[in-house]
Design a protein around this motif. Structure first.
Motif, PDB file in Angstrom:
ATOM      1  N   MET A  12       0.840  -1.198   0.000  1.00  0.00           N
ATOM      2  CA  MET A  12       0.000   0.000   0.000  1.00  0.00           C
ATOM      3  C   MET A  12       0.879   1.254   0.000  1.00  0.00           C
ATOM      4  SD  MET A  12      -3.391  -0.625   0.305  1.00  0.00           S
ATOM      5  CE  MET A  12      -4.203   0.484   1.372  1.00  0.00           C
ATOM      6  N   LYS A  13       1.921   1.240   0.763  1.00  0.00           N
ATOM      7  CA  LYS A  13       2.847   2.367   0.797  1.00  0.00           C
ATOM      8  C   LYS A  13       3.478   2.579  -0.587  1.00  0.00           C
ATOM      9  CE  LYS A  13       4.494   2.646   5.542  1.00  0.00           C
ATOM     10  NZ  LYS A  13       5.638   2.421   6.421  1.00  0.00           N
ATOM     11  N   GLN A  14       3.856   1.448  -1.172  1.00  0.00           N
ATOM     12  CA  GLN A  14       4.485   1.507  -2.508  1.00  0.00           C
ATOM     13  C   GLN A  14       3.513   2.084  -3.536  1.00  0.00           C
ATOM     14  OE1 GLN A  14       7.776   0.746  -3.147  1.00  0.00           O
ATOM     15  NE2 GLN A  14       7.313   1.730  -5.109  1.00  0.00           N
ATOM     16  N   MET A  15       2.249   1.618  -3.458  1.00  0.00           N
ATOM     17  CA  MET A  15       1.219   2.113  -4.380  1.00  0.00           C
ATOM     18  C   MET A  15       0.974   3.609  -4.154  1.00  0.00           C
ATOM     19  SD  MET A  15      -1.502  -1.030  -4.557  1.00  0.00           S
ATOM     20  CE  MET A  15      -2.802  -0.053  -5.189  1.00  0.00           C
ATOM     21  N   SER A  16       0.970   4.022  -2.930  1.00  0.00           N
ATOM     22  CA  SER A  16       0.755   5.439  -2.601  1.00  0.00           C
ATOM     23  C   SER A  16       1.918   6.289  -3.149  1.00  0.00           C
ATOM     24  CB  SER A  16       0.630   5.606  -1.100  1.00  0.00           C
ATOM     25  OG  SER A  16       0.479   6.956  -0.771  1.00  0.00           O
ATOM     26  N   GLU A  17       3.131   5.799  -2.972  1.00  0.00           N
ATOM     27  CA  GLU A  17       4.304   6.518  -3.499  1.00  0.00           C
ATOM     28  C   GLU A  17       4.272   6.567  -5.027  1.00  0.00           C
ATOM     29  OE1 GLU A  17       7.862   4.741  -1.906  1.00  0.00           O
ATOM     30  OE2 GLU A  17       7.352   5.322   0.145  1.00  0.00           O
ATOM     31  N   ASP A  18       3.884   5.427  -5.619  1.00  0.00           N
ATOM     32  CA  ASP A  18       3.782   5.365  -7.092  1.00  0.00           C
ATOM     33  C   ASP A  18       2.723   6.344  -7.601  1.00  0.00           C
ATOM     34  OD1 ASP A  18       5.776   3.511  -7.147  1.00  0.00           O
ATOM     35  OD2 ASP A  18       4.469   1.780  -7.540  1.00  0.00           O
ATOM     36  N   ASN A  19       1.588   6.436  -6.874  1.00  0.00           N
ATOM     37  CA  ASN A  19       0.518   7.377  -7.239  1.00  0.00           C
ATOM     38  C   ASN A  19       1.018   8.819  -7.166  1.00  0.00           C
ATOM     39  OD1 ASN A  19      -1.681   6.021  -8.095  1.00  0.00           O
ATOM     40  ND2 ASN A  19      -2.710   5.941  -6.107  1.00  0.00           N
ATOM     41  N   GLN A  20       1.728   9.115  -6.071  1.00  0.00           N
ATOM     42  CA  GLN A  20       2.271  10.473  -5.918  1.00  0.00           C
ATOM     43  C   GLN A  20       3.256  10.790  -7.056  1.00  0.00           C
ATOM     44  OE1 GLN A  20       3.953  10.614  -1.986  1.00  0.00           O
ATOM     45  NE2 GLN A  20       2.031  11.297  -1.053  1.00  0.00           N
ATOM     46  N   GLN A  21       4.093   9.815  -7.360  1.00  0.00           N
ATOM     47  CA  GLN A  21       5.070   9.984  -8.451  1.00  0.00           C
ATOM     48  C   GLN A  21       4.350  10.197  -9.780  1.00  0.00           C
ATOM     49  OE1 GLN A  21       8.372  10.086  -7.860  1.00  0.00           O
ATOM     50  NE2 GLN A  21       8.954  10.371  -9.979  1.00  0.00           N
ATOM     51  N   LEU A  22       3.302   9.405 -10.017  1.00  0.00           N
ATOM     52  CA  LEU A  22       2.513   9.498 -11.242  1.00  0.00           C
ATOM     53  C   LEU A  22       1.843  10.876 -11.348  1.00  0.00           C
ATOM     54  CD1 LEU A  22       1.494   7.980 -13.753  1.00  0.00           C
ATOM     55  CD2 LEU A  22      -0.456   7.230 -12.392  1.00  0.00           C
ATOM     56  N   ASN A  23       1.244  11.350 -10.252  1.00  0.00           N
ATOM     57  CA  ASN A  23       0.620  12.681 -10.249  1.00  0.00           C
ATOM     58  C   ASN A  23       1.658  13.775 -10.518  1.00  0.00           C
ATOM     59  OD1 ASN A  23      -1.989  11.854  -9.818  1.00  0.00           O
ATOM     60  ND2 ASN A  23      -1.860  11.983  -7.577  1.00  0.00           N
ATOM     61  N   TYR A  24       2.794  13.629  -9.873  1.00  0.00           N
ATOM     62  CA  TYR A  24       3.875  14.603 -10.082  1.00  0.00           C
ATOM     63  C   TYR A  24       4.286  14.641 -11.553  1.00  0.00           C
ATOM     64  CZ  TYR A  24       8.560  16.604 -10.104  1.00  0.00           C
ATOM     65  OH  TYR A  24       9.666  17.354 -10.398  1.00  0.00           O
ATOM     66  N   LEU A  25       4.461  13.456 -12.152  1.00  0.00           N
ATOM     67  CA  LEU A  25       4.863  13.374 -13.563  1.00  0.00           C
ATOM     68  C   LEU A  25       3.773  13.920 -14.485  1.00  0.00           C
ATOM     69  CD1 LEU A  25       6.694   9.909 -13.624  1.00  0.00           C
ATOM     70  CD2 LEU A  25       7.730  12.161 -13.843  1.00  0.00           C
ATOM     71  N   LYS A  26       2.485  13.610 -14.152  1.00  0.00           N
ATOM     72  CA  LYS A  26       1.378  14.146 -14.950  1.00  0.00           C
ATOM     73  C   LYS A  26       1.386  15.683 -14.888  1.00  0.00           C
ATOM     74  CE  LYS A  26      -2.076  10.466 -14.724  1.00  0.00           C
ATOM     75  NZ  LYS A  26      -3.370  10.083 -14.146  1.00  0.00           N
ATOM     76  N   ASN A  27       1.531  16.240 -13.682  1.00  0.00           N
ATOM     77  CA  ASN A  27       1.580  17.700 -13.524  1.00  0.00           C
ATOM     78  C   ASN A  27       2.748  18.297 -14.289  1.00  0.00           C
ATOM     79  OD1 ASN A  27      -0.684  17.781 -11.912  1.00  0.00           O
ATOM     80  ND2 ASN A  27       0.456  17.756  -9.985  1.00  0.00           N
TER      81      ASN A  27
END
Length: 201
Positions: A12-27
């Motif tokens: 879950m932590k990994q998925m949360s970090e991946d989501n944050q990374q994905l949002n950052y990259l999208k932005n």
């Protein structure tokens, strides 16, 4: 069996970090696209302005060339006008000299044709001497006239050369003044140096 922590919490932590990374990259992609679009629009505006400026410069150059041709035509007309005046003066001077020479020849001819054979021998001798003195005097006078005429022509030519040299020097100065003034105008209107933005956020 793996622990719950290992199986669920860590994932879950990994998925949360991946989501944050994905949002950052999208932005970041969105910002990059926006910046790219803004640069493209700016480039389009600048290109359009450059094209318009170049067209205006061509129009201004063409007008300047037309004016230059007009001035050249006017100068040629003025030169012809003054040249014609000088030619008329030269012709009038030549006619005066021709009349002067003719007058000299007529007077000499009159003196030579005068009747020296009539009257007493003393009268004939006196008339002959008078004719010789007249012709000698006229010859000396013609020599003086030619010397003075040559001196005047030489002085006239020297003045013409001086005048032409002064004119050419002034014309060179005029061209230098134009060059200096154009350089100042170019320096005044020199475009700013474009520097691409180096900020990357």
């Amino acid at each position: 069996m793996r622990s719950y922590n290992e199986m669920v919490v860590t994932q879950m932590k990994q998925m949360s970090e991946d989501n944050q990374q994905l949002n950052y990259l999208k932005n970041k992609v969105v910002k990059t696209e926006q910046r790219s679009k803004a640069v493209e629009e700016t480039l389009g505006v600048i290109t359009q302005k450059l094209r318009e400026t170049m067209e205006e410069n061509i129009i201004v150059r063409n007008k300047a060339k037309e004016k230059h041709l007009e001035y050249e035509k006017e100068m040629k007309f003025q030169e012809k006008f003054f040249h014609d005046q000088i030619e008329r003066i030269h012709k009038a001077t030549e006619e005066k000299e021709s009349r002067f020479e003719k007058l000299l020849q007529e007077e000499r001819s009159k003196a030579r044709q005068s009747d020296v054979d009539s009257g007493s021998s003393e009268d004939r001798k006196l008339r002959k001497e008078q004719i010789e003195r007249f012709i000698d005097c006229q010859v000396k006078d013609v020599e003086q006239f030619e010397a003075e005429r040559d001196k005047l022509i030489k002085l006239h030519e020297e003045k013409r050369v001086t005048l032409k040299m002064e004119y050419m020097a002034k014309e060179v100065e005029l061209e230098k003044d134009l060059d200096a003034a154009l350089t100042l105008v170019m320096d005044k209107h020199k475009p700013d140096i474009f520097q691409a933005s180096s900020s990357s956020s």
